[in-house]
Motif scaffolding. Structure first.
Motif, PDB file in Angstrom:
ATOM      1  N   ARG A 265       9.150   2.536  -7.716  1.00 47.81           N
ATOM      2  CA  ARG A 265       9.357   3.832  -8.405  1.00 47.81           C
ATOM      3  C   ARG A 265       7.889   4.380  -8.632  1.00 47.81           C
ATOM      4  O   ARG A 265       7.570   5.667  -8.368  1.00 47.81           O
ATOM      5  CB  ARG A 265      10.395   3.971  -9.240  1.00 47.81           C
ATOM      6  CG  ARG A 265      11.828   4.067  -8.607  1.00 47.81           C
ATOM      7  CD  ARG A 265      12.672   4.713  -9.527  1.00 47.81           C
ATOM      8  NE  ARG A 265      14.151   4.769  -8.947  1.00 47.81           N
ATOM      9  CZ  ARG A 265      15.092   3.753  -9.145  1.00 47.81           C
ATOM     10  NH1 ARG A 265      14.969   2.855 -10.117  1.00 47.81           N
ATOM     11  NH2 ARG A 265      16.335   3.967  -8.754  1.00 47.81           N
ATOM     12  N   ALA A 266       7.421   3.458  -9.750  1.00 49.12           N
ATOM     13  CA  ALA A 266       5.867   4.007 -10.277  1.00 49.12           C
ATOM     14  C   ALA A 266       5.056   4.105  -9.197  1.00 49.12           C
ATOM     15  O   ALA A 266       4.125   5.228  -8.937  1.00 49.12           O
ATOM     16  CB  ALA A 266       5.676   2.925 -11.289  1.00 49.12           C
ATOM     17  N   MET A 267       4.984   3.081  -8.193  1.00 45.09           N
ATOM     18  CA  MET A 267       3.935   3.278  -7.097  1.00 45.09           C
ATOM     19  C   MET A 267       4.126   4.427  -6.248  1.00 45.09           C
ATOM     20  O   MET A 267       3.165   4.845  -5.814  1.00 45.09           O
ATOM     21  CB  MET A 267       4.249   1.927  -6.415  1.00 45.09           C
ATOM     22  CG  MET A 267       3.036   1.086  -5.591  1.00 45.09           C
ATOM     23  SD  MET A 267       3.558  -0.350  -4.675  1.00 45.09           S
ATOM     24  CE  MET A 267       3.939  -1.244  -6.174  1.00 45.09           C
ATOM     25  N   ALA A 268       5.335   4.921  -6.230  1.00 41.81           N
ATOM     26  CA  ALA A 268       5.687   6.098  -5.333  1.00 41.81           C
ATOM     27  C   ALA A 268       5.195   7.364  -5.822  1.00 41.81           C
ATOM     28  O   ALA A 268       4.970   8.297  -4.957  1.00 41.81           O
ATOM     29  CB  ALA A 268       7.145   6.097  -4.961  1.00 41.81           C
ATOM     30  N   ILE A 269       5.311   7.589  -7.040  1.00 40.48           N
ATOM     31  CA  ILE A 269       4.865   8.693  -7.609  1.00 40.48           C
ATOM     32  C   ILE A 269       3.410   8.774  -8.408  1.00 40.48           C
ATOM     33  O   ILE A 269       2.727   9.830  -8.776  1.00 40.48           O
ATOM     34  CB  ILE A 269       5.919   9.554  -8.620  1.00 40.48           C
ATOM     35  CG1 ILE A 269       5.734   8.201 -10.093  1.00 40.48           C
ATOM     36  CG2 ILE A 269       7.480   9.249  -8.133  1.00 40.48           C
ATOM     37  CD1 ILE A 269       6.959   8.966 -11.058  1.00 40.48           C
ATOM     38  N   ALA A 270       2.770   7.589  -8.580  1.00 38.80           N
ATOM     39  CA  ALA A 270       1.480   7.637  -9.274  1.00 38.80           C
ATOM     40  C   ALA A 270       0.316   8.258  -8.418  1.00 38.80           C
ATOM     41  O   ALA A 270       0.485   7.940  -7.116  1.00 38.80           O
ATOM     42  CB  ALA A 270       1.320   6.165  -9.888  1.00 38.80           C
ATOM     43  N   SER A 271      -0.565   8.491  -9.069  1.00 36.25           N
ATOM     44  CA  SER A 271      -1.810   9.123  -8.267  1.00 36.25           C
ATOM     45  C   SER A 271      -2.935   7.740  -8.080  1.00 36.25           C
ATOM     46  O   SER A 271      -3.387   7.490  -6.961  1.00 36.25           O
ATOM     47  CB  SER A 271      -2.427  10.064  -9.000  1.00 36.25           C
ATOM     48  OG  SER A 271      -2.955   9.755 -10.309  1.00 36.25           O
ATOM     49  N   LYS A 272      -3.040   6.912  -9.235  1.00 34.92           N
ATOM     50  CA  LYS A 272      -4.000   5.800  -8.977  1.00 34.92           C
ATOM     51  C   LYS A 272      -3.192   4.738  -9.572  1.00 34.92           C
ATOM     52  O   LYS A 272      -2.244   4.480 -10.576  1.00 34.92           O
ATOM     53  CB  LYS A 272      -5.121   6.108  -9.765  1.00 34.92           C
ATOM     54  CG  LYS A 272      -5.963   7.169  -9.062  1.00 34.92           C
ATOM     55  CD  LYS A 272      -7.374   7.362  -9.951  1.00 34.92           C
ATOM     56  CE  LYS A 272      -8.176   8.342  -9.314  1.00 34.92           C
ATOM     57  NZ  LYS A 272      -9.523   8.499 -10.161  1.00 34.92           N
ATOM     58  N   VAL A 273      -3.755   3.534  -9.344  1.00 34.49           N
ATOM     59  CA  VAL A 273      -3.114   2.023  -9.863  1.00 34.49           C
ATOM     60  C   VAL A 273      -4.453   1.329 -10.218  1.00 34.49           C
ATOM     61  O   VAL A 273      -5.477   1.235  -9.478  1.00 34.49           O
ATOM     62  CB  VAL A 273      -2.212   1.558  -9.363  1.00 34.49           C
ATOM     63  CG1 VAL A 273      -3.002   1.320  -7.774  1.00 34.49           C
ATOM     64  CG2 VAL A 273      -1.862   0.050  -9.648  1.00 34.49           C
ATOM     65  N   SER A 274      -4.489   0.800 -11.514  1.00 36.31           N
ATOM     66  CA  SER A 274      -5.165   0.028 -12.083  1.00 36.31           C
ATOM     67  C   SER A 274      -4.817  -1.605 -11.993  1.00 36.31           C
ATOM     68  O   SER A 274      -3.688  -1.972 -12.391  1.00 36.31           O
ATOM     69  CB  SER A 274      -5.702  -0.027 -13.397  1.00 36.31           C
ATOM     70  OG  SER A 274      -6.648  -0.879 -13.821  1.00 36.31           O
ATOM     71  N   ILE A 275      -5.337  -2.614 -11.078  1.00 35.06           N
ATOM     72  CA  ILE A 275      -4.689  -3.926 -10.661  1.00 35.06           C
ATOM     73  C   ILE A 275      -5.754  -4.743 -11.535  1.00 35.06           C
ATOM     74  O   ILE A 275      -7.145  -4.950 -11.237  1.00 35.06           O
ATOM     75  CB  ILE A 275      -4.924  -4.279  -9.217  1.00 35.06           C
ATOM     76  CG1 ILE A 275      -4.112  -3.235  -8.558  1.00 35.06           C
ATOM     77  CG2 ILE A 275      -4.144  -5.539  -9.110  1.00 35.06           C
ATOM     78  CD1 ILE A 275      -4.296  -3.437  -7.215  1.00 35.06           C
ATOM     79  N   ARG A 276      -5.585  -5.421 -12.584  1.00 40.39           N
ATOM     80  CA  ARG A 276      -6.169  -6.603 -13.438  1.00 40.39           C
ATOM     81  C   ARG A 276      -5.590  -7.807 -13.581  1.00 40.39           C
ATOM     82  O   ARG A 276      -4.063  -7.819 -13.646  1.00 40.39           O
ATOM     83  CB  ARG A 276      -6.373  -5.823 -14.700  1.00 40.39           C
ATOM     84  CG  ARG A 276      -7.242  -4.585 -15.049  1.00 40.39           C
ATOM     85  CD  ARG A 276      -7.373  -4.130 -16.301  1.00 40.39           C
ATOM     86  NE  ARG A 276      -6.104  -3.775 -16.726  1.00 40.39           N
ATOM     87  CZ  ARG A 276      -5.830  -3.617 -18.091  1.00 40.39           C
ATOM     88  NH1 ARG A 276      -6.752  -3.645 -18.922  1.00 40.39           N
ATOM     89  NH2 ARG A 276      -4.406  -3.004 -18.411  1.00 40.39           N
ATOM     90  N   SER A 277      -6.317  -8.930 -13.645  1.00 41.98           N
ATOM     91  CA  SER A 277      -5.612 -10.241 -13.957  1.00 41.98           C
ATOM     92  C   SER A 277      -6.577 -10.793 -14.591  1.00 41.98           C
ATOM     93  O   SER A 277      -7.778 -10.801 -14.816  1.00 41.98           O
ATOM     94  CB  SER A 277      -5.422 -11.004 -12.539  1.00 41.98           C
ATOM     95  OG  SER A 277      -6.539 -10.918 -11.776  1.00 41.98           O
TER      96      SER A 277
END
Length: 325
Positions: A265-277
């Protein structure tokens, strides 16, 4: 729980010009029965397991935090005890004025979103639109002290509805730690592209998702393995595709797909995503979601790497992800 009538000054009061932005953000966490609520001077934090929504005070029309007087300590140092509320009850309350208008609109979306295996077409531009959610009323939140209810007052067209949600002692306290001083991968991209990639991989009914990042091509790869086969999606390092790409060395981590899909759901409405590990393989997916006030709110998911049990053959999957010489 007792009524708030006759109680002292509330610990927190907040006013929002619309209930829908809080409703939409909390829907991203709607895969658990209860949500932990943490009240701070900076805003409200709602946490479900390894996922959380931060509603900063700047996103409210008014936000008041009034810690109790401390004899020996500065009130600024006061930290309110967290509590839990029923997430389904909270969501039902926030949409109480729009439930009739939204039933048909959400029926098709929920038939897919309620299935955590499903990834539907995105609608980020319309997800917070009043024509979609139909919730334009004023929303007031308040909380007095431990053991008291979490109070919600909704006002729309001269009609006022008050609701007191029972609060519970939190069932968990610690979040999955991300070692911010040992980050080995940081990638920022449009959430829609990650959503589309996960959607492509879902065709194999995957059980695991392997994420490979490297300073050399292929730079960023998502691979899935399931009973129907395997699939791979590769991303180039084009700045228009990967806005930020900080990967000093090659990293390979595998996660349970059933956990990643919980961020759908968050993936569907967000404008950007930060991927950290970090060095231990703990991954953070932090989604930036635009709200109607013109600001941003964040939804953060944490994942621990998949640890295969004896005989599951994790190494073969990693070998498949190795670039050919």
């Amino acid at each position: 729980m007792g009524s708030i009538i006759g109680s002292n000054k509330p610990l927190m009061t907040a006013v929002s010009g619309s209930a829908r932005q809080l409703f939409q953000l909390l829907r991203c966490l709607n895969f658990a029965a209860k949500s932990q609520v943490q009240i701070t001077k900076d805003g409200l934090r709602f946490t479900v397991g390894e996922s959380q929504v931060m509603q900063e005070k700047s996103l409210f029309a008014a936000y008041t935090y009034s810690p109790p007087p401390q004899a020996d300590n500065d009130p600024e140092d006061f930290e309110a005890a967290p509590f839990e509320v029923s997430l389904s009850s909270l969501l039902e309350t926030l949409q109480i004025f729009g439930i009739n208008d939204t039933k048909d609109r959400w029926s098709n979306r929920d038939s897919n979103q309620s299935n955590p295996n499903s990834f539907t077409s995105r609608g980020a531009s319309s997800a917070l639109d009043s024509r979609v959610l139909g919730m334009n009323g004023l929303c007031r939140l308040s909380y007095y002290s431990p053991g008291e209810p979490f109070c919600i007052i909704l006002e729309e067209k001269g009609i006022t509805t008050s609701c007191e949600l029972v609060t519970y002692e939190p069932g968990f306290q610690e979040e999955i730690p991300l070692q911010k001083d040992a980050i080995v991968q940081k990638i920022i991209m449009r959430a829609s592209w990650l959503h589309d990639a996960i959607d492509e991989l879902s065709s194999t009914s995957p059980t695991r998702l392997t994420i490979v990042s490297s300073p050399k091509a292929p730079y960023f790869t998502l691979s899935s393995t399931g009973p129907l086969g395997s699939a791979t999606v590769e991303f180039s390092k084009d700045p228009q595709l990967l806005e930020t790409f900080q990967v000093p060395s090659r990293t390979v981590n595998t996660y349970k797909y059933s956990l990643i899909k919980g961020a759908g759901r968050a993936m569907a409405i967000a404008s950007k995503v930060s991927i950290r590990s970090d060095e231990q393989g703990v991954m953070s997916l932090q989604f930036m979601i635009e709200v109607e006030s013109g600001g941003f709110s964040f939804v953060d998911f944490r994942f621990v790497p998949f640890i295969p049990e004896a005989g599951e053959g994790e190494e073969s999957e990693v070998d498949e992800a190795e670039p050919s010489e």
